[in-house]
Enzyme design. Structure first.
Site, short mmCIF file in Angstrom:
data_model
loop_
_atom_site.label_atom_id
_atom_site.label_comp_id
_atom_site.label_asym_id
_atom_site.label_seq_id
_atom_site.Cartn_x
_atom_site.Cartn_y
_atom_site.Cartn_z
N SER A 154 121.86 -57.86 68.60
CA SER A 154 121.51 -57.43 67.24
C SER A 154 122.41 -58.12 66.24
O SER A 154 123.54 -58.50 66.57
CB SER A 154 121.70 -55.91 67.11
OG SER A 154 121.60 -55.51 65.76
N TYR A 167 126.28 -48.02 68.07
CA TYR A 167 125.26 -49.06 68.19
C TYR A 167 125.85 -50.46 68.05
O TYR A 167 125.62 -51.33 68.89
CB TYR A 167 124.16 -48.83 67.14
CG TYR A 167 122.98 -49.77 67.26
CD1 TYR A 167 121.98 -49.54 68.20
CD2 TYR A 167 122.87 -50.88 66.43
CE1 TYR A 167 120.90 -50.41 68.32
CE2 TYR A 167 121.80 -51.75 66.54
CZ TYR A 167 120.81 -51.50 67.48
OH TYR A 167 119.74 -52.36 67.59
N1 LIG Z 1 114.01 -53.39 65.36
C1 LIG Z 1 115.08 -54.00 64.90
O1 LIG Z 1 115.23 -54.20 63.67
C2 LIG Z 1 116.14 -54.51 65.81
C3 LIG Z 1 117.18 -55.24 65.24
C4 LIG Z 1 118.17 -55.73 66.06
C5 LIG Z 1 118.12 -55.51 67.43
N2 LIG Z 1 117.09 -54.80 67.97
C6 LIG Z 1 117.08 -54.61 69.42
O2 LIG Z 1 115.83 -55.00 69.94
C7 LIG Z 1 115.48 -54.18 71.06
C8 LIG Z 1 114.14 -53.52 70.85
O3 LIG Z 1 114.21 -52.74 69.66
P1 LIG Z 1 112.91 -52.07 69.02
O4 LIG Z 1 113.15 -51.98 67.58
O5 LIG Z 1 111.67 -52.73 69.53
O6 LIG Z 1 113.03 -50.58 69.67
P2 LIG Z 1 111.89 -49.46 69.78
O7 LIG Z 1 112.62 -48.14 69.69
O8 LIG Z 1 110.81 -49.72 68.80
O9 LIG Z 1 111.33 -49.66 71.27
C9 LIG Z 1 112.19 -49.48 72.36
C10 LIG Z 1 111.40 -49.29 73.64
O10 LIG Z 1 112.35 -49.02 74.70
C11 LIG Z 1 111.91 -47.89 75.44
N3 LIG Z 1 113.07 -47.24 76.03
C12 LIG Z 1 114.03 -46.51 75.38
N4 LIG Z 1 114.94 -46.09 76.25
C13 LIG Z 1 114.58 -46.53 77.48
C14 LIG Z 1 115.14 -46.41 78.78
N5 LIG Z 1 116.26 -45.73 79.00
N6 LIG Z 1 114.50 -47.01 79.80
C15 LIG Z 1 113.35 -47.71 79.60
N7 LIG Z 1 112.78 -47.85 78.39
C16 LIG Z 1 113.39 -47.27 77.34
C17 LIG Z 1 111.17 -47.04 74.43
O11 LIG Z 1 110.28 -46.14 75.07
C18 LIG Z 1 110.45 -48.10 73.60
O12 LIG Z 1 109.21 -48.46 74.18
C19 LIG Z 1 116.66 -53.20 71.23
O13 LIG Z 1 117.58 -53.74 72.15
C20 LIG Z 1 117.25 -53.16 69.85
O14 LIG Z 1 118.62 -52.76 69.86
C21 LIG Z 1 116.10 -54.28 67.19
#
Ligand SMILES: NC(=O)c1ccc[n+]([C@@H]2O[C@H](COP(=O)([O-])OP(=O)(O)OC[C@H]3O[C@@H](n4cnc5c(N)ncnc54)[C@H](O)[C@@H]3O)[C@@H](O)[C@H]2O)c1
Length: 271
Positions: A154, A167
């Site tokens: 991130s 986080y």
């Molecule tokens: N969305 C953003 O702006 C953003 C920014 C920087 C980094 N990220 C990173 O990108 C990745 C995805 O983020 P996102 O925004 O798509 O998240 P999200 O919450 O939209 O989706 C996450 C998915 O992971 C699943 N999940 C959660 N815990 C779990 C577990 N213990 N085992 C299996 N599945 C599990 C959830 O059911 C969901 O389908 C993460 O690592 C997040 O930290 C996201």
């Protein structure tokens, strides 16, 4: 969630030029958000894809043909079984995408108010889960003498804010996992890379904005003037895991619309 649709670019998405025919890909957290886009992009480009997620209902909306393994990445047994299931179904594991992570509303507190329960759960999913899945993926990839691991880190791995005592530090650890594993397995045909997204339009960001009281002009904080799309992160993941990135390992790519380059001292963009 404070982000107008007109702030999003009109760039067509979903088109991929990579050929992943014959490759086997395992994506954690692939039922929603960025993980879902990664599953679909790999699937569209010909890969056999296994999505591991705790959300079985959301996974039912994935394209027919994407395999689903219901499992929690914080449990090592589930991670081992997810890798085994990919290998049993498709005969190999070419790409692991460590994507599943959580940022629950009660994690938005200053350090002195952080509960042990919240800390332990975030470490278990966002840090240990990455380690467990990679450990079992590497066992298979060593036998093949090939493979790529992509960790979702991130922008918060590189700079921080108030009220994110779990986080951000754990995301920084995801970058160090990338470096350490990349160095460890460089001579065994296994590359390890990470991507650090800026704000991307997913349920995680919507929940995060709500937890912080809403009203933030997130789009305007990105020099490109908008937040990103899940497909734009998926594009970076596909490129990094392709032979076009064959000399890249142990490093992180920021996919953030310029956010990381924008100094806190800079004049804000006019809203
Ligand atoms: N969305 C953003 O702006 C953003 C920014 C920087 C980094 N990220 C990173 O990108 C990745 C995805 O983020 P996102 O925004 O798509 O998240 P999200 O919450 O939209 O989706 C996450 C998915 O992971 C699943 N999940 C959660 N815990 C779990 C577990 N213990 N085992 C299996 N599945 C599990 C959830 O059911 C969901 O389908 C993460 O690592 C997040 O930290 C996201």
């Amino acid at each position: 969630m404070g982000i107008s649709k007109k702030e999003m670019s009109s760039r067509p998405t979903g088109k991929v030029s990579y050929d992943n025919s014959g490759r086997v890909v395992l994506v954690s957290g692939g039922a929603g958000g960025i993980g879902q886009a990664i599953c679909e992009q790999f699937f569209r480009s010909g890969a056999s894809v296994v999505c591991m997620d705790v959300d079985e209902k959301a996974a039912s909306k994935l394209s027919k043909g994407i395999a689903f393994y219901p499992g929690d990445t914080s449990r090592e047994s589930c991670c081992r079984e997810a890798v085994d299931s990919a290998v049993e179904q498709f005969g190999a594991l070419d790409v692991l995408v460590n994507n599943a992570a959580i940022q629950p509303p009660d994690s938005y507190v200053p350090l002195h108010e952080l509960s042990q329960e919240t800390w332990n759960r975030m470490v278990a999913v966002n840090f240990s889960g990455y380690t467990f899945l990679a450990k079992h993926a590497v066992r298979q990839m060593k036998q093949q003498a090939s493979g790529v691991i992509v960790n979702l880190a991130s922008g918060q791995a590189h700079r921080t804010a108030r009220q994110v005592p779990c986080y951000g530090p754990i995301k920084a650890a995801n970058v160090l996992q990338t470096m350490q594993w990349g160095v460890e397995y460089a001579r065994e045909g296994i590359r390890v890379v990470s991507v650090s997204p800026g704000a991307i339009d997913t349920p995680l960001v919507a929940a995060s904005l709500e937890a912080q009281g809403g009203g933030q002009d997130l789009a305007n904080r990105h020099p490109l003037g908008r937040i990103g799309r899940p497909q734009e992160v998926a594009d970076a993941v596909l490129w990094l895991s392709s032979p076009a990135a064959s000399f890249i390992t142990g490093t992180d790519l920021q996919v953030d619309g310029g956010l990381g380059a924008f100094g806190a001292f800079a004049d804000p963009y006019p809203s």
